[in-house]
Design an enzyme around this catalytic site. Sequence first.
Site, PDB file in Angstrom:
ATOM      1  N   VAL A   1      -4.202   4.138 -29.484  1.00 23.54           N
ATOM      2  CA  VAL A   1      -4.944   4.455 -30.724  1.00 23.54           C
ATOM      3  C   VAL A   1      -4.683   5.910 -31.142  1.00 23.54           C
ATOM      4  O   VAL A   1      -4.665   6.230 -32.332  1.00 23.54           O
ATOM      5  CB  VAL A   1      -6.456   4.177 -30.520  1.00 23.54           C
ATOM      6  CG1 VAL A   1      -7.100   5.186 -29.592  1.00 23.54           C
ATOM      7  CG2 VAL A   1      -7.173   4.107 -31.842  1.00 23.54           C
ATOM      8  N   ASP A   2      -4.411   6.767 -30.167  1.00 27.16           N
ATOM      9  CA  ASP A   2      -4.094   8.188 -30.445  1.00 27.16           C
ATOM     10  C   ASP A   2      -2.872   8.257 -31.355  1.00 27.16           C
ATOM     11  O   ASP A   2      -2.865   8.923 -32.411  1.00 27.16           O
ATOM     12  CB  ASP A   2      -3.822   8.878 -29.105  1.00 27.16           C
ATOM     13  CG  ASP A   2      -3.855  10.403 -29.193  1.00 27.16           C
ATOM     14  OD1 ASP A   2      -3.627  11.060 -28.164  1.00 27.16           O
ATOM     15  OD2 ASP A   2      -4.098  10.929 -30.304  1.00 27.16           O
TER      16      ASP A   2
ATOM     17  N   GLY B   1      -7.361   1.036 -22.488  1.00 25.60           N
ATOM     18  CA  GLY B   1      -5.935   0.707 -22.699  1.00 25.60           C
ATOM     19  C   GLY B   1      -5.064   1.390 -21.660  1.00 25.60           C
ATOM     20  O   GLY B   1      -5.121   1.067 -20.465  1.00 25.60           O
TER      21      GLY B   1
ATOM     22  N   TYR C   1      -5.366   4.082 -20.139  1.00 28.08           N
ATOM     23  CA  TYR C   1      -6.091   4.691 -19.015  1.00 28.08           C
ATOM     24  C   TYR C   1      -6.651   3.666 -18.039  1.00 28.08           C
ATOM     25  O   TYR C   1      -7.272   4.022 -17.044  1.00 28.08           O
ATOM     26  CB  TYR C   1      -7.180   5.617 -19.528  1.00 28.08           C
ATOM     27  CG  TYR C   1      -6.668   7.007 -19.899  1.00 28.08           C
ATOM     28  CD1 TYR C   1      -5.311   7.317 -19.762  1.00 28.08           C
ATOM     29  CD2 TYR C   1      -7.510   7.997 -20.370  1.00 28.08           C
ATOM     30  CE1 TYR C   1      -4.822   8.571 -20.102  1.00 28.08           C
ATOM     31  CE2 TYR C   1      -7.041   9.261 -20.701  1.00 28.08           C
ATOM     32  CZ  TYR C   1      -5.679   9.539 -20.555  1.00 28.08           C
ATOM     33  OH  TYR C   1      -5.194  10.780 -20.888  1.00 28.08           O
TER      34      TYR C   1
ATOM     35  N   ASN D   1      -5.944  12.461 -25.259  1.00 30.94           N
ATOM     36  CA  ASN D   1      -5.759  13.016 -23.911  1.00 30.94           C
ATOM     37  C   ASN D   1      -6.155  14.480 -23.972  1.00 30.94           C
ATOM     38  O   ASN D   1      -6.418  15.026 -25.045  1.00 30.94           O
ATOM     39  CB  ASN D   1      -4.302  12.824 -23.432  1.00 30.94           C
ATOM     40  CG  ASN D   1      -3.319  13.488 -24.377  1.00 30.94           C
ATOM     41  OD1 ASN D   1      -3.460  14.676 -24.689  1.00 30.94           O
ATOM     42  ND2 ASN D   1      -2.379  12.723 -24.877  1.00 30.94           N
TER      43      ASN D   1
ATOM     44  N   SER E   1     -10.655   4.442 -23.104  1.00 29.49           N
ATOM     45  CA  SER E   1     -10.097   4.330 -21.739  1.00 29.49           C
ATOM     46  C   SER E   1      -9.694   2.922 -21.341  1.00 29.49           C
ATOM     47  O   SER E   1      -9.205   2.734 -20.221  1.00 29.49           O
ATOM     48  CB  SER E   1     -11.093   4.872 -20.681  1.00 29.49           C
ATOM     49  OG  SER E   1     -11.150   6.278 -20.754  1.00 29.49           O
TER      50      SER E   1
END
Length: 329
Positions: free
Chosen positions: A32-33, A118, A120, A23, A116
């Site tokens: 995943v972040d 997931g 997002y 982000n 994006s």
Amino acid sequence: MPFLIVRRDITTMDCDAIVNAANTSLLGGGGVDGAIHRAAGPELLAECRTLHGCPTGQAKITGAYRLPCRYVIHTPGPRWRGGGHGEEALLRSSYRTSLELARDNGCQSVAFPLISSGIYGYPRAQALQVAVETIRAFLEEHEMLVYLVIFDPGSFVLEGETYEGLVRRLREERTDTAAKSGLFSAAGRAEKSVCEEAAVCADAAPASLERLVEQLDESFSQMLLRKIDEKHMTDAACYKRANIDRKLFSKIRSDVHYRPSKPTAVAFAVALELSPEETEELLRKAGFALSRSSRFDIIVDYFIRRGEYDIYAINEALFAFDQALLGSL
Ligand code: APR
């Protein structure tokens, strides 16, 4: 170099760089972040703090710490807001700027998640299309091994008439016993070993035996190079369209008796846009035939019979059915 779709946890990829669907704060999150930060350890967050965030569609690079890769490239993809707020352009930018950053840092291999798609909320089939198109455009101009890492099966969605037709074909082939149109009718012949053909031809006029011996003389590599010339292609155009690594192509070109894997042999048939009959001949010279019993063969035959030679589209379908992909490292 090739573009491969793999089903893995991106934190296990030991390529030069992995891309984090971050982000704009770059201070971690879920998905995943979160997985990347957990696997990399606290040093990653400490370095991210020094970057002071990153705008959507841009990318920044850090070390990878306890991860097996060398770098982490952080890019905030767009949050889906219906499609009318420049989301597609921003998503393309995330892939492109990450690839350029990888190139500028000397990376020869990079792995992407489906950015994006997931938290997002970017529609998955569209997210996949943007990813494949942007990576493919970059690979037209640059040599890099690019992985698209699919973590959960649900995030890999194919849509469209081609795919629906393929699903119908796979269902038919499972029930149909008679040979259908397509390579299979020829595959019956192709499944004969060449010596059986020689036996058949032995009764025929001597000329056909000479023709067979002549054909026998032409190896896979020789037929491949002959077809490249006949199609007025360059070597580079051919191996790029075949999703084949330059080094492997050089090996094939220099070894007249080189025996490729089946996915590699089929990849060249697709790159050269060979007819079903020419495909059968090229495969036979590598010691293979397409059969009715293999999903890989049915999928490949389906696209070749439809004259659809887009290797990325074929690989998406092969991946969707857990089959080996066309091309090779
Ligand atoms: N390896 C590979 N892919 C993964 C992994 C993993 N370990 N974990 C999740 N994914 C996949 C998801 O299945 C999805 O297809 O990554 C894709 C992107 O999903 P998200 O991680 O939710 O990222 P995104 O949709 O871009 O949303 C970004 O989520 O994690 C937060 O901080 C992040 O706010 C940001 C937002």
